[in-house]
Design an enzyme around this catalytic site. Structure first.
Site, PDB file in Angstrom:
ATOM      1  N   ARG A 172       6.844   8.578  70.001  1.00 23.47           N
ATOM      2  CA  ARG A 172       7.148  10.060  70.397  1.00 23.47           C
ATOM      3  C   ARG A 172       5.595  10.701  70.715  1.00 23.47           C
ATOM      4  NH1 ARG A 172      10.566   7.646  70.505  1.00 23.47           N
ATOM      5  NH2 ARG A 172      12.670   7.759  69.494  1.00 23.47           N
ATOM      6  N   SER A 221      16.485  15.069  66.752  1.00 26.72           N
ATOM      7  CA  SER A 221      15.686  14.893  65.259  1.00 26.72           C
ATOM      8  C   SER A 221      14.621  16.050  65.116  1.00 26.72           C
ATOM      9  CB  SER A 221      14.838  13.618  65.431  1.00 26.72           C
ATOM     10  OG  SER A 221      15.844  12.483  65.706  1.00 26.72           O
ATOM     11  N   GLU A 291       8.947  16.592  64.895  1.00 29.61           N
ATOM     12  CA  GLU A 291       9.199  16.002  66.314  1.00 29.61           C
ATOM     13  C   GLU A 291       9.296  17.443  67.043  1.00 29.61           C
ATOM     14  OE1 GLU A 291      11.434  12.476  66.755  1.00 29.61           O
ATOM     15  OE2 GLU A 291      12.146  13.305  68.897  1.00 29.61           O
TER      16      GLU A 291
HETATM   17  C1  LIG Z   1      21.363  16.667  70.983  1.00 33.67           C
HETATM   18  C2  LIG Z   1      20.082  15.950  71.335  1.00 33.67           C
HETATM   19  C3  LIG Z   1      19.585  14.731  70.945  1.00 33.67           C
HETATM   20  C4  LIG Z   1      18.232  14.180  71.214  1.00 33.67           C
HETATM   21  N1  LIG Z   1      18.092  12.755  71.088  1.00 33.67           N
HETATM   22  C5  LIG Z   1      16.909  12.296  71.140  1.00 33.67           C
HETATM   23  C6  LIG Z   1      16.683  10.948  71.126  1.00 33.67           C
HETATM   24  O1  LIG Z   1      17.494  10.087  71.057  1.00 33.67           O
HETATM   25  N2  LIG Z   1      15.345  10.611  71.418  1.00 33.67           N
HETATM   26  C7  LIG Z   1      14.216  11.507  71.698  1.00 33.67           C
HETATM   27  O2  LIG Z   1      13.122  10.904  71.969  1.00 33.67           O
HETATM   28  N3  LIG Z   1      14.572  12.939  71.915  1.00 33.67           N
HETATM   29  C8  LIG Z   1      15.785  13.227  71.852  1.00 33.67           C
HETATM   30  N4  LIG Z   1      15.941  14.348  71.855  1.00 33.67           N
HETATM   31  C9  LIG Z   1      14.841  15.621  72.056  1.00 33.67           C
HETATM   32  C10 LIG Z   1      14.373  15.867  73.411  1.00 33.67           C
HETATM   33  O3  LIG Z   1      15.694  15.643  74.323  1.00 33.67           O
HETATM   34  C11 LIG Z   1      13.666  14.843  74.088  1.00 33.67           C
HETATM   35  O4  LIG Z   1      12.442  14.856  73.567  1.00 33.67           O
HETATM   36  C12 LIG Z   1      13.367  15.218  75.609  1.00 33.67           C
HETATM   37  O5  LIG Z   1      12.437  14.359  76.158  1.00 33.67           O
HETATM   38  C13 LIG Z   1      12.717  16.604  75.913  1.00 33.67           C
HETATM   39  O6  LIG Z   1      12.973  16.731  77.087  1.00 33.67           O
HETATM   40  P1  LIG Z   1      12.886  18.319  77.674  1.00 33.67           P
HETATM   41  O7  LIG Z   1      12.915  18.343  79.162  1.00 33.67           O
HETATM   42  O8  LIG Z   1      13.877  19.024  77.020  1.00 33.67           O
HETATM   43  O9  LIG Z   1      11.504  18.920  77.172  1.00 33.67           O
HETATM   44  P2  LIG Z   1      11.025  20.084  76.593  1.00 33.67           P
HETATM   45  O10 LIG Z   1      11.827  20.539  75.404  1.00 33.67           O
HETATM   46  O11 LIG Z   1      11.347  21.189  77.779  1.00 33.67           O
HETATM   47  O12 LIG Z   1       9.519  20.073  76.246  1.00 33.67           O
HETATM   48  C14 LIG Z   1       9.306  19.309  75.237  1.00 33.67           C
HETATM   49  C15 LIG Z   1       7.734  19.119  75.463  1.00 33.67           C
HETATM   50  O13 LIG Z   1       7.206  18.617  76.712  1.00 33.67           O
HETATM   51  C16 LIG Z   1       6.490  19.469  77.618  1.00 33.67           C
HETATM   52  N5  LIG Z   1       6.956  19.209  78.882  1.00 33.67           N
HETATM   53  C17 LIG Z   1       8.169  19.495  79.308  1.00 33.67           C
HETATM   54  N6  LIG Z   1       8.142  19.265  80.555  1.00 33.67           N
HETATM   55  C18 LIG Z   1       6.853  18.826  80.946  1.00 33.67           C
HETATM   56  C19 LIG Z   1       6.117  18.376  82.093  1.00 33.67           C
HETATM   57  N7  LIG Z   1       6.822  18.423  83.458  1.00 33.67           N
HETATM   58  N8  LIG Z   1       4.836  18.101  82.045  1.00 33.67           N
HETATM   59  C20 LIG Z   1       4.441  18.221  81.016  1.00 33.67           C
HETATM   60  N9  LIG Z   1       4.798  18.642  79.710  1.00 33.67           N
HETATM   61  C21 LIG Z   1       6.112  18.777  79.689  1.00 33.67           C
HETATM   62  C22 LIG Z   1       6.677  20.661  76.777  1.00 33.67           C
HETATM   63  O14 LIG Z   1       5.538  21.728  76.952  1.00 33.67           O
HETATM   64  C23 LIG Z   1       6.788  20.492  75.193  1.00 33.67           C
HETATM   65  O15 LIG Z   1       5.750  20.381  74.746  1.00 33.67           O
HETATM   66  C24 LIG Z   1      17.212  15.100  71.568  1.00 33.67           C
HETATM   67  C25 LIG Z   1      17.706  16.356  71.547  1.00 33.67           C
HETATM   68  C26 LIG Z   1      18.872  16.809  71.558  1.00 33.67           C
HETATM   69  C27 LIG Z   1      19.058  18.310  71.812  1.00 33.67           C
END
Ligand SMILES: Cc1cc2nc3c(=O)[nH]c(=O)nc-3n(C[C@H](O)[C@H](O)[C@H](O)COP(=O)(O)OP(=O)(O)OC[C@H]3O[C@@H](n4cnc5c(N)ncnc54)[C@H](O)[C@@H]3O)c2cc1C
Length: 297
Positions: A172, A221, A291
């Protein structure tokens, strides 16, 4: 103020982006909050322009905001959203995705093409850019394992192409945030397989997820694993599974999830998360690491 907003909109429009002022927060936890300004670049070049243009304001780049808790009041900064950068294109066993493409859609498209590799990640609701920044993973697969190239913009607005090892990917974690990079897109190499087998496998992982995780609004998480053990294991044994405050609950299905049962605030989330962190520290001597990312108002 009106004049300022119009000028700013015009400036961003020239850079290829649209700005929305006083927007609703869009985090997956679903608490009510506002954002001073969300900027939507229309393509990769516009994203580069906008990062360069706003660099002194230190904007936060977000994809799906599925790992981010918005404050309850107003987030008084600029957010750059990758929501409009959704292209996904294929070349043989490779797929190139823009940063804002949503993982479930990417996985489904790959399955239809008979390209295997992403199946374990199908239930992660975020964007490709967010998943790379977090090195998202599930069921033993991390997104960094599939990467062949990451395209990004430095905080000075310089476009760079990175090999996956330059990301220092770990559990992560990648160096994307430390290096001040904004991911604009990435290429992945997959293996060929039958669409049917891939889709069966996606269904199986989906079922495993539904059987073990709550389905309501959450940020996934809350804490990272501690020495390979799910934080939920410790939170449950600290007796906190199912406890509630306001509209939020430490899920009775999976103690590492805080769910919004309706009307939960960021303060409710933080109260429960802190309670879990302190209880695990007290009972087991383990310092849980978040996380989830907290946006500070
Ligand atoms: C129901 C649910 C289940 C989930 N299951 C998992 C799982 O199994 N495994 C897991 O790892 N995660 C899980 N997650 C967490 C999340 O979905 C992941 O971490 C996902 O990868 C985040 O993507 P996002 O686009 O929503 O990022 P955001 O929430 O928008 O951003 C997260 C971080 O990434 C940065 N970021 C976003 N886009 C960019 C970009 N283009 N360039 C640079 N930095 C950027 C942001 O600044 C921030 O620091 C889950 C979340 C939910 C709600």
């Amino acid at each position: 103020m009106k004049n300022y907003k119009q000028k700013r909109k015009d400036m961003l429009k020239k850079a290829g982006a649209d700005a929305v002022f006083g927007a609703k927060a869009f985090g997956a936890f679903g608490n009510r909050g506002m954002v001073r300004e969300i900027v939507y670049p229309r393509d990769g070049y516009a994203l580069l322009n906008v990062v360069k243009m706003l660099k002194d304001e230190k904007p936060v780049v977000l994809g799906g905001a599925t790992d981010v808790l918005f404050p309850d009041g107003v987030y008084d900064g600029a957010i750059i959203s990758t929501a409009r950068l959704k292209d996904v294109c294929f070349c043989g066993d490779r797929v190139y995705c823009q940063a804002g493409a949503r993982l479930p859609e990417v996985v489904a498209k790959c399955a239809r093409r008979g390209l295997s590799g992403f199946e374990q990640l199908s239930g992660i609701p975020g964007s490709v850019g967010g998943a790379i920044a977090m090195n998202a993973g599930a069921f033993g697969r991390e997104i960094a394992e599939l990467l062949t190239r990451v395209d990004a913009v430095t905080s000075d607005g310089i476009a760079v192409a990175l090999s996956p090892c330059a990301l220092d990917a770990g559990y992560r974690h990648t160096s994307v945030a430390e290096k001040g990079l904004t991911v604009t897109g990435a290429e992945f190499r997959l293996t060929t397989s039958s669409s049917r087998e891939i889709e069966d496998s996606i269904r199986e992982y989906g079922k495993r997820r539904r059987d073990s995780q709550p389905q309501g609004k959450s940020l996934g998480s809350v804490f990272k694993r501690a020495d390979g053990v799910s934080a939920g294991y410790y939170i449950e044994r600290a007796g906190l599974k199912g406890i509630k405050t306001g509209g939020a609950e430490i899920s009775s299905k999976h103690a590492n999830f805080i769910v919004n049962n309706g009307g939960a605030t960021a303060a409710d989330f933080i109260y429960l998360a802190d309670k879990a962190k302190n209880a695990v520290k007290e009972k087991f001597g383990i310092e849980l690491e978040y996380e989830v990312i907290f946006l500070k108002g």
